[in-house]
Design an enzyme around this catalytic site. Structure first.
Site, mmCIF file in Angstrom:
data_model
loop_
_atom_site.group_PDB
_atom_site.id
_atom_site.type_symbol
_atom_site.label_atom_id
_atom_site.label_comp_id
_atom_site.label_asym_id
_atom_site.label_seq_id
_atom_site.Cartn_x
_atom_site.Cartn_y
_atom_site.Cartn_z
ATOM 1 N N ARG A 179 26.138 26.448 23.436
ATOM 2 C CA ARG A 179 26.416 27.108 22.308
ATOM 3 C C ARG A 179 25.121 28.080 21.548
ATOM 4 O O ARG A 179 25.039 29.059 21.658
ATOM 5 C CB ARG A 179 27.135 26.326 21.078
ATOM 6 C CG ARG A 179 27.545 27.114 19.932
ATOM 7 C CD ARG A 179 27.827 26.203 18.727
ATOM 8 N NE ARG A 179 28.947 25.250 18.727
ATOM 9 C CZ ARG A 179 29.256 24.337 18.024
ATOM 10 N NH1 ARG A 179 28.807 23.934 17.054
ATOM 11 N NH2 ARG A 179 30.125 23.549 18.520
ATOM 12 N N HIS A 237 36.962 31.282 25.534
ATOM 13 C CA HIS A 237 36.271 30.750 24.162
ATOM 14 C C HIS A 237 37.147 30.082 23.278
ATOM 15 O O HIS A 237 37.630 30.794 22.215
ATOM 16 C CB HIS A 237 35.449 31.816 23.742
ATOM 17 C CG HIS A 237 34.258 31.051 22.817
ATOM 18 N ND1 HIS A 237 33.220 30.700 23.294
ATOM 19 C CD2 HIS A 237 33.913 31.304 21.641
ATOM 20 C CE1 HIS A 237 32.247 30.536 22.254
ATOM 21 N NE2 HIS A 237 32.659 30.899 21.226
ATOM 22 N N TYR A 276 40.691 47.105 12.829
ATOM 23 C CA TYR A 276 40.219 48.702 12.504
ATOM 24 C C TYR A 276 39.246 49.232 13.602
ATOM 25 O O TYR A 276 39.055 50.304 13.792
ATOM 26 C CB TYR A 276 39.735 48.703 10.986
ATOM 27 C CG TYR A 276 40.515 48.342 9.864
ATOM 28 C CD1 TYR A 276 41.897 49.069 9.860
ATOM 29 C CD2 TYR A 276 40.254 47.393 9.142
ATOM 30 C CE1 TYR A 276 42.880 48.550 8.874
ATOM 31 C CE2 TYR A 276 41.009 47.001 8.234
ATOM 32 C CZ TYR A 276 42.439 47.605 7.934
ATOM 33 O OH TYR A 276 43.208 47.395 6.981
#
Length: 862
Positions: free
Chosen positions: A37, A83, A127
């Site tokens: 990570r 993921h 968007y």
């Protein structure tokens, strides 16, 4: 303590030590965070989430030459396949890779609202749209050529790369930051061009030192620009992997039409929120922590950042700037902590280790790619070889295929009859009939020859390490050519770290200071010579009430001593004077030295080296005031620069310092006054005193009507020098120094020029030789340069010849001498042509008229 754990399968109870269990579990957790990570891989500089996003986009065909895709689609693809974490962590990663102020070299090309440097949030993922940047594609290049290892994804249904086969040294150019368990990383971004140069230098010399590498990879280079203030921490980071870098924002000082100064912040330190900084500056002004700010406003637009700070009239810009650096985030420090995963283990790396790890990885990629390409080439050659055998026995092959009942029988027949492999036989059976034409057969032969050449080359690559490293260098050069750019972040060394002279090119510049205190330096080649009587060229655009007062030539490595009319001395390196256009106004001198607003520069002395003990202990500064006071002080007293200046002479009420000269102690001093008189006396009649002394009388002055206009110091041994005097209306002449008899210090002196209404008052006195040039500057800003040899010698009592034609309202403001060396520096032949400023030269009049006028002007006074 221990705990009994029951196994549900066999009913047995296993004894477990809780301490050991917690220790093991926590270590497993911490390693999972470190490897999976928080820390980047030293090879591609990516954390797993970045790598999975780029790989997922590549798998979807979301390339730079294809249409954008919705961010939500990529997030879903990456989350579902590679993921298994929250969508926000994936989208945050995508957003950061698309922000030009976050990454030095963006990896994602975003369309839509991706936030702002003010800390505004990006639009929702439904968007915005994204696709890969070309640089990201270079990181994914050759991924399908078995160049890197793949591992199974979280549910073992797909494979994902453990590292990207990147050509881009991403760890260094984009940096990384992350907090793991028990450790953290903070790697600064750097300039791609510099990093590639460093990699090539390392490939050429594996024993290269970090000191030598720093010449290529100079310092971090932040996407938001700014200034790195101090180099020691950066150097320490390069050498040890841990250090500290201080970054300042960039500020311009502007002057409004009303004459008020304002500061314009146009670049911020890395990761600083502009809106928060604006609010902080306003708060500092409201709390009176910074006194000189009247208003702060944000004028940023699509053309760039512009945070404007209006200053109060009495504020000194330099002081406010330093306070902003001290109290706000306009100056920020970053801890360098180069921790990355090397072969799956976290390590602190210095600059050379990061470069060597990348080169080693690139070498591995090139070897694996070459082996893959060799295998594919050999497979292709094998098939082409079968084609050629079939074409050589075409009729037999066709007959065999026609006589076979099944494809399998035909394949077996080809293998046994022509000793072909199964692959070759299958390929022949799948051969299209059009390839049996003559032209196609020739193409197959050519193709086979090309493949055999490729195989030979690939075998050479695998057997020759030097050739492999040449390929790596060529690919790096290509990366630099495609993606390299200039540095964005400047480096500012501290005085304690190194001599600035070592990094500043030594050249000669013209320095001008205006009447209202604006200073600039200009390349000496911007000026060129004219004949006497010309109109001159514009030497500086000034306000109506301003004009050029001081003009001289100096080297960028020299130190300037500035003497003010109140008797203070300030120091400034020539390279610290801002560079400007010849016609530019320059920068207010108060921004460069801590000069009070009610004081102004009167004299400047150019010193080559203040650390030269022999020189400073054998030379003196001679000072004179408008009321005729003269004083001599050892140069050593001025050899220790102080930020706030020192007292050079105590000036009486109603008087002011006028001139300062450097002497060797054996000169003769001449002082001239406005009404046209001058005095000559030996320097040794003035004893040297400390900086705080008042001085002694040099010439008698009627304080109500008259004042000293200048002072010259001439060596007794130099017989080539003559005394030049110039009047306000542009008249001047040269006179032999011996025409001025030596008198006692403090006398009235003798006539030096005949003052009339036509000539105006005396304005300047200079010592010159025929090899010198003059720079004459008028109050209107017009500057003319002429040879001293063009000015004829005349007696003390004459009014001289016209040096420059002036308008009725104009007057001469300053006269400067350029000595023989300076003349060579400024005089460039051929400047009259392209690119040079047109001069308003009226010197094309009838020579006879000019001669007659000169004769008339030289009539001795009655």
């Amino acid at each position: 303590m221990s705990e009994n754990t029951e196994n549900p399968q066999d009913g047995k109870i296993i004894q477990i030590n809780i301490e050991e269990q917690m220790k093991t579990a926590y270590i497993d957790y911490s390693m999972s965070v470190i490897v999976g990570r928080a820390l980047p891989d030293v090879r591609d500089g990516l954390k797993p989430v970045h790598r999975r996003v780029l790989f997922g986009m590549n798998e979807l065909g979301n390339n730079s030459n294809k249409p954008y895709k919705k961010s939500a689609r990529i997030v879903g693809e990456v989350m579902g396949k590679f993921h298994p974490h929250g969508d926000s962590s994936i989208y945050d990663t995508i957003v950061r890779m698309a922000q030009p102020w976050s990454l030095r070299y963006m990896l994602v090309d975003g369309q839509g609202n991706f936030g702002s440097v003010d800390g505004d949030m990006p639009a929702a993922m439904r968007y915005t749209e994204i696709r890969l940047q070309k640089m990201a594609e270079a990181m994914l290049e050759d991924i399908d050529k078995e160049t890197v290892d793949f591992s199974l994804n979280f549910d073992d249904t797909l494979e994902e790369p453990t590292v990207l086969p990147t050509r881009i040294p991403n760890l260094l150019i984009n940096g990384a930051s992350g907090i793991a368990v028990g450790m953290a990383t903070n790697i600064m971004p750097h300039n791609l061009t510099e990093v590639v140069d460093g990699l090539i230098a390392y490939i050429d010399n594996r024993d290269i030192t970090i000191e030598e590498l720093i010449k290529h990879v100079k310092a971090p280079d932040f996407p938001t620009g700014g200034i790195i203030y101090g180099y020691e921490g950066v150097k320490q980071g390069f050498e040890t992997g841990r250090g500290r870098v201080v970054v300042r924002g960039k500020i311009n000082v502007e002057t409004s039409k009303a004459g008020r100064e304002r500061l314009v912040i146009y670049e911020l330190p890395y990761q600083i929120n502009k809106a928060a900084l604006h609010q902080k500056i306003a708060q500092l002004a409201d709390d009176k922590i910074i006194e000189g700010i009247s208003e702060a406003r944000d004028e940023s637009d699509r053309d760039g950042m512009r945070l404007v700070i209006d200053l109060k009239r009495e504020a000194i810009a330099n002081v406010v700037i330093n306070q902003l650096y001290k109290y706000s985030e306009l100056q920020t420090s970053y801890g360098i902590n180069n921790v990355a995963l090397v072969k799956g283990r976290p390590r602190v790396l210095n600059l050379k280790e990061m470069l060597s790890e990348f080169v080693e990885f690139r070498h591995e990629v090139v070897v694996r790619r070459t082996r893959f390409e060799l295998r594919k080439a050999e497979e292709k050659a094998h098939i082409l070889q079968g084609y050629l055998i079939a074409l050589d026995h075409l009729d037999e092959v066709i007959a065999l295929i026609r006589s076979s009942r099944t494809p399998e029988e035909a394949k077996d027949g080809l293998m046994s009859r022509f000793e072909l492999s199964e692959i070759q036989s299958k390929a022949i059976l799948e051969l299209r009939l059009q390839r049996l034409t003559g032209m196609e057969r020739d193409k197959i032969k050519e193709e086979y020859e090309e493949v055999m050449k490729l195989i030979a080359y690939l075998k050479d690559v695998l057997s020759d390490e030097g050739l492999r490293f040449k390929i790596i260098k060529d690919e790096l050069e290509d990366v630099k050519k495609r993606f390299g750019d200039e540095r964005k972040t400047e480096i500012q060394y501290l005085a304690s770290e190194m001599r600035m002279e070592d990094i500043i090119a030594e050249e000669d510049v013209v320095i001008t200071i205006s009447h209202l205190g604006y200073i600039k330096r200009t390349s000496a080649y911007d000026y060129r010579q004219q004949k006497r009587g010309g109109r001159g060229a514009l030497g500086g655009k000034t306000r109506e009430e301003d004009y050029i007062e001081h003009l001289f030539v100096a080297s960028t490595h020299h130190t300037m001593l500035f003497f003010t009319e109140k008797g203070r001395c300030y120091w400034l390196k020539v390279y610290e004077i801002p560079e400007g256009e010849k016609s530019g106004k320059g920068r207010a001198i108060q921004n460069l030295i801590n000069l009070p607003t009610d004081d102004k520069i009167r004299a400047i002395i150019d010193i080559k080296d203040l650390s030269d003990k022999d020189f400073i202990s054998s030379h003196y500064i001679v000072l004179c005031t408008a009321n005729g006071i003269i004083k001599k002080t050892l140069l050593e007293d001025f050899s220790r620069p102080r930020q706030n200046g020192v007292n050079a002479i105590t000036v009486n009420e109603g008087d002011q310092l006028l001139e300062a000269k450097l002497t060797n102690g054996n000169s003769e001093i001449m002082m001239a006054i406005k009404s046209g008189r001058a005095i000559r006396f030996p320097e040794n009649t003035v004893r040297d005193t400390g900086r705080g002394a008042i001085g002694v009388r040099g010439i008698e002055v009627d304080n109500d009507k008259d004042e000293v206009v200048g002072m010259i110091c001439v060596n007794k041994e130099d017989a080539t020098r003559t005394v030049l005097v110039v009047s306000e209306k542009g008249f001047g002449k040269r006179t032999d120094i011996e025409e001025y008899r030596i008198t006692n210090r403090g006398g009235k002196g003798v006539k030096t020029i005949n003052i009339t209404e036509k000539t105006g008052s005396l304005i300047a006195i200079l010592d010159v030789t025929e090899k010198d040039d003059l720079m004459i500057t008028c109050k209107s800003g017009i500057t003319i340069r002429m040879a001293v040899a063009d000015i004829r010698e005349a007696g003390r009592a004459t009014q001289g010849v016209r040096l420059i034609r002036l308008d009725d309202t104009d007057e001469i403001a300053a006269v400067a001498r350029l000595d023989e060396q300076e003349e060579e520096k400024l005089d460039v032949e051929g400047m009259e042509g392209e690119g040079s400023e047109q001069l308003r030269d009226d010197s094309s009049e009838d020579p006879g008229t000019a001669a007659a006028e000169a004769s008339e002007d030289e009539t001795p006074a009655e």
